[in-house]
Scaffold this motif. Structure first.
Motif, mmCIF file in Angstrom:
data_model
loop_
_atom_site.group_PDB
_atom_site.id
_atom_site.type_symbol
_atom_site.label_atom_id
_atom_site.label_comp_id
_atom_site.label_asym_id
_atom_site.label_seq_id
_atom_site.Cartn_x
_atom_site.Cartn_y
_atom_site.Cartn_z
ATOM 1 N N ASP A 2 28.392 26.709 70.753
ATOM 2 C CA ASP A 2 28.277 27.705 71.819
ATOM 3 C C ASP A 2 27.456 28.879 71.298
ATOM 4 O O ASP A 2 27.559 29.252 70.123
ATOM 5 N N VAL A 3 26.631 29.445 72.174
ATOM 6 C CA VAL A 3 25.836 30.631 71.862
ATOM 7 C C VAL A 3 26.113 31.674 72.933
ATOM 8 O O VAL A 3 26.074 31.368 74.126
ATOM 9 N N ALA A 4 26.418 32.896 72.513
ATOM 10 C CA ALA A 4 26.652 34.002 73.441
ATOM 11 C C ALA A 4 25.790 35.182 73.019
ATOM 12 O O ALA A 4 25.801 35.581 71.849
ATOM 13 N N VAL A 5 25.039 35.729 73.973
ATOM 14 C CA VAL A 5 24.111 36.831 73.709
ATOM 15 C C VAL A 5 24.670 38.111 74.320
ATOM 16 O O VAL A 5 25.185 38.103 75.442
ATOM 17 N N ARG A 6 24.554 39.205 73.599
ATOM 18 C CA ARG A 6 24.920 40.512 74.136
ATOM 19 C C ARG A 6 23.971 41.578 73.584
ATOM 20 O O ARG A 6 23.662 41.549 72.392
ATOM 21 N N PRO A 7 23.461 42.442 74.461
ATOM 22 C CA PRO A 7 23.629 42.416 75.918
ATOM 23 C C PRO A 7 22.782 41.314 76.534
ATOM 24 O O PRO A 7 21.917 40.734 75.868
ATOM 25 N N LEU A 8 23.003 41.064 77.816
ATOM 26 C CA LEU A 8 22.254 40.017 78.502
ATOM 27 C C LEU A 8 20.922 40.521 79.043
ATOM 28 O O LEU A 8 20.106 39.722 79.500
ATOM 29 N N VAL A 9 20.715 41.832 79.014
ATOM 30 C CA VAL A 9 19.434 42.429 79.392
ATOM 31 C C VAL A 9 18.986 43.298 78.226
ATOM 32 O O VAL A 9 19.735 44.164 77.763
ATOM 33 N N ALA A 10 17.773 43.055 77.728
ATOM 34 C CA ALA A 10 17.294 43.785 76.556
ATOM 35 C C ALA A 10 15.822 44.128 76.726
ATOM 36 O O ALA A 10 15.071 43.408 77.395
ATOM 37 N N LYS A 11 15.415 45.233 76.104
ATOM 38 C CA LYS A 11 14.018 45.633 76.120
ATOM 39 C C LYS A 11 13.265 44.931 74.996
ATOM 40 O O LYS A 11 13.820 44.660 73.932
ATOM 41 N N ALA A 12 12.014 44.631 75.251
ATOM 42 C CA ALA A 12 11.168 44.080 74.198
ATOM 43 C C ALA A 12 11.146 45.045 73.020
ATOM 44 O O ALA A 12 11.050 46.258 73.192
ATOM 45 N N GLY A 13 11.285 44.500 71.813
ATOM 46 C CA GLY A 13 11.305 45.322 70.616
ATOM 47 C C GLY A 13 12.675 45.827 70.222
ATOM 48 O O GLY A 13 12.814 46.497 69.196
ATOM 49 N N SER A 14 13.705 45.521 71.013
ATOM 50 C CA SER A 14 15.049 46.019 70.714
ATOM 51 C C SER A 14 15.913 44.913 70.110
ATOM 52 O O SER A 14 15.635 43.728 70.272
ATOM 53 N N PRO A 15 17.005 45.270 69.402
ATOM 54 C CA PRO A 15 17.885 44.259 68.804
ATOM 55 C C PRO A 15 18.892 43.721 69.813
ATOM 56 O O PRO A 15 19.275 44.408 70.763
ATOM 57 N N ILE A 16 19.328 42.492 69.597
ATOM 58 C CA ILE A 16 20.426 41.888 70.347
ATOM 59 C C ILE A 16 21.375 41.238 69.351
ATOM 60 O O ILE A 16 21.002 40.958 68.208
#
Length: 290
Positions: free
Chosen positions: A144-158
């Motif tokens: 399973d893969v879960a991403v946070r946040p689900l909305v991100a700016k280009a160049g920013s960390p997730i």
């Protein structure tokens, strides 16, 4: 514990519980092998209709350690039981254990089958019971893969949380375009090595030039693949400071020939001079970055 009993004639008519079709479970938590029953040694009897009875020991104490269920099948019946081992349980621990199947026919017990104690006297002593070791449950991968946040700016960390992979394995993370404004290619985001539970969290950075669109963050380790969605939005441009530009300036000019009264020795009258002329000179403006 799960017991599948083959019996073409289920008989629960005998008056004594040990004469009915039933399964008995003997447990010596910690494998003390004391011989005489201690307070936490238990003899549990579960018949084909899930009626429970006990041998030596405190019945209420034993009942509180047990959860059981039964079901009839086309070939006999099954018994399922969960028994608390108190403080003695855990992976790698050893326990005294024996099983016994009682077969009733026409109102009487007609046969008995035990697993460990060959004498059939396990209800009197724990000394001849078998020994069982608890082992960890086999690991079944469920990536399973879960991403946070689900909305991100280009160049920013997730943050990417991965789980359900083989313990100690390496998971490659990739950003795949799904619905993107313009052309985009998959981008490798890095790798993460999971722990003994098959899980780990990692922080990765979305490339600065990533275009607006919907992407999937994919985690791959061998044949195990999982993904989660991510919406990438452009990183806003930084505002610029004041700028100076030079160019021709236009505006009314003022000279000495402005209209006004004239004065002379012969009297008074209106005086005339050159008309105002447009003036030209350097102009100043402001520029900003977009």
């Amino acid at each position: 514990m799960l017991a599948e009993v083959t019996d073409d004639q289920i008989d629960l008519t005998p008056s004594n519980p040990w004469e009915k079709d039933s399964v008995e479970i003997f447990v010596d938590a910690g494998n003390v092998r004391n011989g005489p029953y201690r307070y936490d040694d238990t003899q549990i009897r579960i018949n084909a209709e899930n009626v429970v009875s006990f041998g030596t020991g405190d019945e209420t104490y034993q009942q509180n350690r047990l959860t059981s269920a039964t079901a009839l099948t086309d070939t006999g019946y099954v018994v399922e039981a969960a028994i608390s081992l108190l403080e003695a349980g855990g992976p790698g621990t050893f326990h005294g254990l024996d099983f016994q199947v009682n077969d009733g026919t026409d109102g009487a017990r007609t046969s008995v089958r035990t697993w460990a104690d060959p004498t059939g006297l396990g209800y009197q002593s724990t000394a001849r019971w078998g020994v069982a070791q608890l082992t960890p449950a086999p690991f079944v991968p469920d990536p399973d893969v879960a991403v946070r946040p689900l909305v991100a700016k280009a160049g920013s960390p997730i943050t990417v949380d991965v789980s359900g992979y083989l313990p100690g394995s390496t998971v490659a993370l990739r950003l795949d375009p799904e619905i993107v404004l313009g052309h985009a290619r998959p981008v490798e985001l890095g790798q993460v090595t999971v722990d003994d539970s098959g899980a780990r969290s990692a922080q990765v950075t979305i490339p600065r030039g990533t275009k607006l669109g919907v992407y999937s963050v994919v985690g791959t380790s061998g044949d195990l693949v999982a993904e989660d969605w991510l919406l990438v939005v452009p990183k806003p441009a930084l505002p610029g400071g004041p700028g100076h530009g030079q160019g021709p300036g236009h505006g009314p000019g003022h000279g000495p020939g402005s209209h006004g009264p004239g004065h002379g020795p012969g009297g008074h009258g209106p005086g005339h001079g050159p008309a105002p002329a447009p003036g030209h000179g350097p102009g100043h403006g402001r520029a900003s970055w977009i």
